[in-house]
Design a protein around this motif. Structure first.
Motif, PDB file in Angstrom:
ATOM      1  N   GLU A 125      23.879  63.536  63.877  1.00 15.96           N
ATOM      2  CA  GLU A 125      24.484  62.622  62.919  1.00 15.96           C
ATOM      3  C   GLU A 125      25.695  63.295  62.288  1.00 15.96           C
ATOM      4  O   GLU A 125      25.741  64.518  62.153  1.00 15.96           O
ATOM      5  CB  GLU A 125      23.485  62.231  61.814  1.00 15.96           C
ATOM      6  CG  GLU A 125      22.306  61.396  62.284  1.00 15.96           C
ATOM      7  CD  GLU A 125      22.691  59.985  62.685  1.00 15.96           C
ATOM      8  OE1 GLU A 125      23.643  59.434  62.087  1.00 15.96           O
ATOM      9  OE2 GLU A 125      22.040  59.428  63.601  1.00 15.96           O
ATOM     10  N   SER A 126      26.683  62.496  61.884  1.00 18.99           N
ATOM     11  CA  SER A 126      27.854  63.033  61.200  1.00 18.99           C
ATOM     12  C   SER A 126      28.368  61.995  60.212  1.00 18.99           C
ATOM     13  O   SER A 126      28.149  60.789  60.376  1.00 18.99           O
ATOM     14  CB  SER A 126      28.958  63.411  62.202  1.00 18.99           C
ATOM     15  OG  SER A 126      29.367  62.276  62.946  1.00 18.99           O
ATOM     16  N   GLY A 127      29.072  62.474  59.179  1.00 19.73           N
ATOM     17  CA  GLY A 127      29.629  61.565  58.185  1.00 19.73           C
ATOM     18  C   GLY A 127      29.775  62.225  56.831  1.00 19.73           C
ATOM     19  O   GLY A 127      29.617  63.447  56.694  1.00 19.73           O
ATOM     20  N   VAL A 128      30.078  61.417  55.832  1.00 21.62           N
ATOM     21  CA  VAL A 128      30.210  61.899  54.453  1.00 21.62           C
ATOM     22  C   VAL A 128      28.816  62.032  53.854  1.00 21.62           C
ATOM     23  O   VAL A 128      27.998  61.112  53.934  1.00 21.62           O
ATOM     24  CB  VAL A 128      31.065  60.940  53.608  1.00 21.62           C
ATOM     25  CG1 VAL A 128      31.148  61.423  52.166  1.00 21.62           C
ATOM     26  CG2 VAL A 128      32.466  60.810  54.200  1.00 21.62           C
ATOM     27  N   GLY A 129      28.529  63.188  53.282  1.00 22.85           N
ATOM     28  CA  GLY A 129      27.204  63.447  52.735  1.00 22.85           C
ATOM     29  C   GLY A 129      27.069  62.993  51.295  1.00 22.85           C
ATOM     30  O   GLY A 129      27.889  62.225  50.768  1.00 22.85           O
ATOM     31  N   ASP A 130      26.037  63.483  50.637  1.00 22.15           N
ATOM     32  CA  ASP A 130      25.800  63.156  49.233  1.00 22.15           C
ATOM     33  C   ASP A 130      26.874  63.816  48.369  1.00 22.15           C
ATOM     34  O   ASP A 130      27.154  65.013  48.505  1.00 22.15           O
ATOM     35  CB  ASP A 130      24.413  63.641  48.807  1.00 22.15           C
ATOM     36  CG  ASP A 130      23.309  62.861  49.499  1.00 22.15           C
ATOM     37  OD1 ASP A 130      23.589  61.759  50.019  1.00 22.15           O
ATOM     38  OD2 ASP A 130      22.162  63.353  49.533  1.00 22.15           O
ATOM     39  N   ILE A 131      27.473  63.050  47.474  1.00 24.98           N
ATOM     40  CA  ILE A 131      28.584  63.508  46.627  1.00 24.98           C
ATOM     41  C   ILE A 131      28.049  64.083  45.322  1.00 24.98           C
ATOM     42  O   ILE A 131      27.099  63.545  44.742  1.00 24.98           O
ATOM     43  CB  ILE A 131      29.558  62.352  46.357  1.00 24.98           C
ATOM     44  CG1 ILE A 131      30.232  61.931  47.679  1.00 24.98           C
ATOM     45  CG2 ILE A 131      30.610  62.732  45.331  1.00 24.98           C
ATOM     46  CD1 ILE A 131      31.098  60.686  47.554  1.00 24.98           C
ATOM     47  N   PHE A 132      28.666  65.168  44.865  1.00 22.73           N
ATOM     48  CA  PHE A 132      28.296  65.812  43.603  1.00 22.73           C
ATOM     49  C   PHE A 132      29.323  65.482  42.530  1.00 22.73           C
ATOM     50  O   PHE A 132      30.532  65.579  42.766  1.00 22.73           O
ATOM     51  CB  PHE A 132      28.209  67.331  43.778  1.00 22.73           C
ATOM     52  CG  PHE A 132      27.891  68.073  42.507  1.00 22.73           C
ATOM     53  CD1 PHE A 132      26.598  68.088  42.011  1.00 22.73           C
ATOM     54  CD2 PHE A 132      28.877  68.748  41.812  1.00 22.73           C
ATOM     55  CE1 PHE A 132      26.282  68.770  40.841  1.00 22.73           C
ATOM     56  CE2 PHE A 132      28.579  69.435  40.641  1.00 22.73           C
ATOM     57  CZ  PHE A 132      27.270  69.446  40.151  1.00 22.73           C
ATOM     58  N   VAL A 133      28.842  65.104  41.351  1.00 20.19           N
ATOM     59  CA  VAL A 133      29.697  64.844  40.195  1.00 20.19           C
ATOM     60  C   VAL A 133      29.267  65.784  39.075  1.00 20.19           C
ATOM     61  O   VAL A 133      28.105  65.731  38.634  1.00 20.19           O
ATOM     62  CB  VAL A 133      29.591  63.378  39.735  1.00 20.19           C
ATOM     63  CG1 VAL A 133      30.453  63.159  38.492  1.00 20.19           C
ATOM     64  CG2 VAL A 133      30.016  62.433  40.852  1.00 20.19           C
ATOM     65  N   GLY A 134      30.182  66.636  38.633  1.00 16.54           N
ATOM     66  CA  GLY A 134      29.871  67.618  37.598  1.00 16.54           C
ATOM     67  C   GLY A 134      30.742  67.427  36.374  1.00 16.54           C
ATOM     68  O   GLY A 134      31.874  67.928  36.343  1.00 16.54           O
ATOM     69  N   PRO A 135      30.244  66.728  35.338  1.00 15.33           N
ATOM     70  CA  PRO A 135      31.066  66.481  34.150  1.00 15.33           C
ATOM     71  C   PRO A 135      31.158  67.660  33.202  1.00 15.33           C
ATOM     72  O   PRO A 135      31.953  67.627  32.245  1.00 15.33           O
ATOM     73  CB  PRO A 135      30.335  65.309  33.480  1.00 15.33           C
ATOM     74  CG  PRO A 135      28.904  65.491  33.881  1.00 15.33           C
ATOM     75  CD  PRO A 135      28.933  66.060  35.269  1.00 15.33           C
ATOM     76  N   VAL A 136      30.371  68.719  33.440  1.00 11.92           N
ATOM     77  CA  VAL A 136      30.366  69.869  32.528  1.00 11.92           C
ATOM     78  C   VAL A 136      30.530  71.168  33.306  1.00 11.92           C
ATOM     79  O   VAL A 136      29.678  71.524  34.133  1.00 11.92           O
ATOM     80  CB  VAL A 136      29.061  69.932  31.710  1.00 11.92           C
ATOM     81  CG1 VAL A 136      29.063  71.166  30.806  1.00 11.92           C
ATOM     82  CG2 VAL A 136      28.881  68.674  30.878  1.00 11.92           C
TER      83      VAL A 136
END
Length: 302
Positions: A125-136
């Motif tokens: 499988e290939s593609g965009v994985g889980d995205i991380f958002v870090g507000p701090v």
């Protein structure tokens, strides 16, 4: 979870037991966790990993290739099963001029693109994985030390299927807390020792009802910057799954990994560009794949 195509030597009864054991291990690890002990891939940071840069905007691209040739089962046995993961984690960081709790304040996001190729399960499988958002992101700086604290969440944006071992996503969200520090042994900051820890709190997978156990990871580095600007050192990581996953069959056990390697890096001030390369070997693994990790890190200051 399809394992019928796995080639495992031995008699038929033994093969059946081994396939079942591997299936249990994969159920506990959940897809791309084959390459890590959680959402965060160990080994992407090393020398001076906890140092938060000055105010500005930065891009870091982590190109990682992980090869494994065997999987350690919950009972301690190993199965000669091969696969690999190749990923480019695109990390964007902005450090503001603002102060919070005496630290420089910033925020970040990570957008991974990856390809999972698990030969033993005939799964790719290939593609965009889980995205991380870090507000701090908080960075403190002393005369010969640096420290960091950060908090954020991995979103379940990548494709996930419980019947596809090489799924790009994990099928659940993860809260990640970061704490680390670097100490410089001399005023010129040519010698350094650093440790960067990540604590991951996982949510339940909607598709399977499984809640992976919380995990803790420590990446460390010992570095020396030469007079010509080249930085060399030893790096490693130690990762533990702290609790059993909920909703999986009994006997799956907890995952654990330990790795050791080397790193080299150089920064070109005129280009505001840095490049690091590292190789790490996993010398001790429990309940998971065992392999080698190669990493190239590109840093661009805007």
């Amino acid at each position: 979870m399809t394992l019928a195509c796995a080639t495992i030597p031995g008699s038929k009864p033994k093969q059946t037991r081994l396939v079942k054991a591997v299936a249990l291990a994969l159920a506990a690890l959940s897809g791309p966790a084959l390459a890590a002990n959680g959402h965060y891939v160990p080994g992407v940071e090393g020398i001076k990993g906890p140092v938060v840069p000055p105010a500005g905007t930065y891009y870091r691209g982590y190109l990682v290739h992980y090869d494994f040739d065997e999987i350690t089962l919950p009972n301690g046995d190993t199965a000669p099963l091969k696969g690999n993961v190749t990923a480019l984690a695109n990390r964007f960081i902005h450090i503001t001029e603002k102060k919070l709790l005496g630290a420089d304040y910033g925020f970040e996001t990570i957008i991974p693109v990856q390809r999972n190729d698990f030969d033993f399960a005939n799964s790719k499988e290939s593609g965009v994985g889980d995205i991380f958002v870090g507000p701090v992101v908080l960075g403190w700086h002393g005369q010969q030390w640096d420290a960091v604290f950060a908090a954020g969440i991995w979103l379940d944006t990548g494709d996930y299927s419980s019947t596809e071992p090489a799924s790009i996503g994990k099928g659940h969200k993860t809260t990640m807390l970061t704490l680390g520090g670097t100490y410089h042994f001399d005023a010129a900051k040519s010698w350094s020792a650093s440790a960067l820890s990540r604590y991951e709190i996982k949510s339940k997978q909607d598709e399977t009802g499984i809640t992976p156990g919380d995990s803790w990871l420590v990446e460390w580095g010992l570095g020396k910057r030469l007079d010509n600007g080249l930085e060399l050192g030893l790096v490693g990581y130690d990762a533990w799954q702290l609790e059993n996953s909920k909703g999986v069959p009994a006997g799956t056990g907890k995952a654990e990994k330990h790795a050791l390697g080397v790193e080299a890096g150089y920064f070109w001030p005129s280009l505001m560009l840095g490049l690091n390369a590292a190789y790490l070997n996993e010398y001790q693994v429990k309940n998971g794949p065992s392999g080698d990790l190669f990493r190239l890190t590109l840093t661009k200051v805007f």
